[in-house]
Write an enzyme that holds these catalytic residues in place. Structure first.
Site, PDB file in Angstrom:
ATOM      1  N   THR A  30      -3.706   2.030   2.374  1.00  0.00           N
ATOM      2  CA  THR A  30      -4.010   3.400   1.971  1.00  0.00           C
ATOM      3  C   THR A  30      -5.476   3.709   2.213  1.00  0.00           C
ATOM      4  O   THR A  30      -5.840   4.868   2.457  1.00  0.00           O
ATOM      5  CB  THR A  30      -3.669   3.611   0.486  1.00  0.00           C
ATOM      6  N   ALA A  31      -6.325   2.696   2.176  1.00  0.00           N
ATOM      7  CA  ALA A  31      -7.738   2.902   2.484  1.00  0.00           C
ATOM      8  C   ALA A  31      -7.893   3.490   3.887  1.00  0.00           C
ATOM      9  O   ALA A  31      -8.642   4.450   4.104  1.00  0.00           O
ATOM     10  CB  ALA A  31      -8.491   1.580   2.363  1.00  0.00           C
ATOM     11  N   SER A  78       0.852  -1.182   0.000  1.00  0.00           N
ATOM     12  CA  SER A  78       0.000   0.000   0.000  1.00  0.00           C
ATOM     13  C   SER A  78       0.891   1.235   0.000  1.00  0.00           C
ATOM     14  O   SER A  78       1.990   1.232   0.565  1.00  0.00           O
ATOM     15  CB  SER A  78      -0.882   0.020   1.252  1.00  0.00           C
ATOM     16  N   HIS A  82     -10.469  -4.228  -2.801  1.00  0.00           N
ATOM     17  CA  HIS A  82     -10.546  -5.372  -3.716  1.00  0.00           C
ATOM     18  C   HIS A  82     -11.975  -5.546  -4.258  1.00  0.00           C
ATOM     19  O   HIS A  82     -12.726  -4.581  -4.402  1.00  0.00           O
ATOM     20  CB  HIS A  82     -10.025  -6.641  -3.035  1.00  0.00           C
TER      21      HIS A  82
END
Length: 285
Positions: A113-114, A58, A151
């Site tokens: 990163t989410a 990420s 995803h």
């Protein structure tokens, strides 16, 4: 003959871009690649320990491993007006930012990163680290108030009766005058040396380009990792995250990376001195 370990997530977009390399469809000279599949948060933590020569991570994690890894100029997952989705039961509130304040939210890992983007949007919530493919389950079981999907879950949440409260890619686009949201990247360990790093970069770029040129075959391979998506939805998902930005960030993609790190550093969410260095393989293209 150098043996190199390359690691990525067991999802359809990564499977698509690495198919040609795994199936030996491209000439890699004397370089032999061994593929390892693991969820992205596990790869993030393995990168912290510098275990793998080449790995997907990420961007959030990259901020903490940049001294040991360089960014490959391709292989990125970048959402252009779409990205991780915050979902929950019930109707979308009129003010999502305030509605999630203090709430328990399932996240796919604290190095994703989410999670970083959600903290930039609303820092005041209780994160509950959850395997990415179990997040919908814990929402439905009322163990959390909402969940952050990455995803294929970005396409399937409605089938389980969940509502999209926020798309972080849309939010980022509106906050940054239209920049895409950088989510995942491929990195290579710096101690391999410049010459080998450039050859690795060439091999991985060729794999992506070959997959895009032989989309049907690459998609057939990717369906093994599509987690219940129809072929049409898998094709849509691959198209979201294997695209022109994946072949090369370009000026806009690189600007988005710098902007993400700049904003996150100002909020003290990542180190302020992250060395952002892209491998230059242009002489080998």
């Amino acid at each position: 003959m150098p043996t190199l370990h390359v690691a990525h997530s067991p999802d359809s977009d990564d499977a698509f871009m690495f198919w040609a390399l795994a199936a030996e469809k491209i000439d890699t000279g004397n370089r032999r690649y061994v593929h390892e599949l693991s969820d992205i948060e596990s790869l993030n933590h393995r990168a912290l320990r510098s275990e793998l020569e080449i790995t997907a991570v990420s961007f959030h994690a990259y901020a903490h491993v940049a001294n040991n890894y360089a960014l490959l100029p391709h292989g990125a997952s970048i959402g252009d007006q779409y990205g991780p989705r915050l979902v929950a039961k019930g109707n979308v509130p009129s003010n999502v930012r305030e509605s999630i304040r203090g709430k328990r939210i399932a996240i796919p890992g604290e190095l994703t990163t989410a999670f970083l983007a959600l903290r930039m949007y609303q820092p005041d919530f209780e994160p509950v680290s959850t395997p990415f493919d179990k997040i919908e389950d814990v929402i439905l079981a009322d163990e959390v108030d909402a969940g952050l999907l990455i995803h294929e879950g970005q396409l399937t949440y409605a089938q389980r009766g969940l509502e999209r409260w926020l798309d972080l890619g849309e939010w980022w686009h509106s906050e940054t005058d239209g920049l895409p949201l950088p989510l995942g990247c491929n990195v290579v360990r710096r101690d391999l040396g410049d010459d080998l790093i450039k050859l690795i970069s060439k091999d991985l770029r060729q794999s992506i380009v070959f997959g895009l040129a032989h989309r049907s075959e690459a998609l057939e391979h990717a369906m093994q990792y599509a987690r219940g998506l129809t072929k049409a939805d898998a094709d849509k998902f691959v198209g979201m995250y294997v695209n022109d930005y994946t072949v090369d960030y370009g000026d806009r993609g690189r600007e988005a990376v710098y902007e993400l790190f700049s904003r996150a550093a100002k909020l003290d969410l990542i180190p302020s001195d992250v060395p952002i260095e892209f491998v230059d393989d242009s002489a080998l293209i």
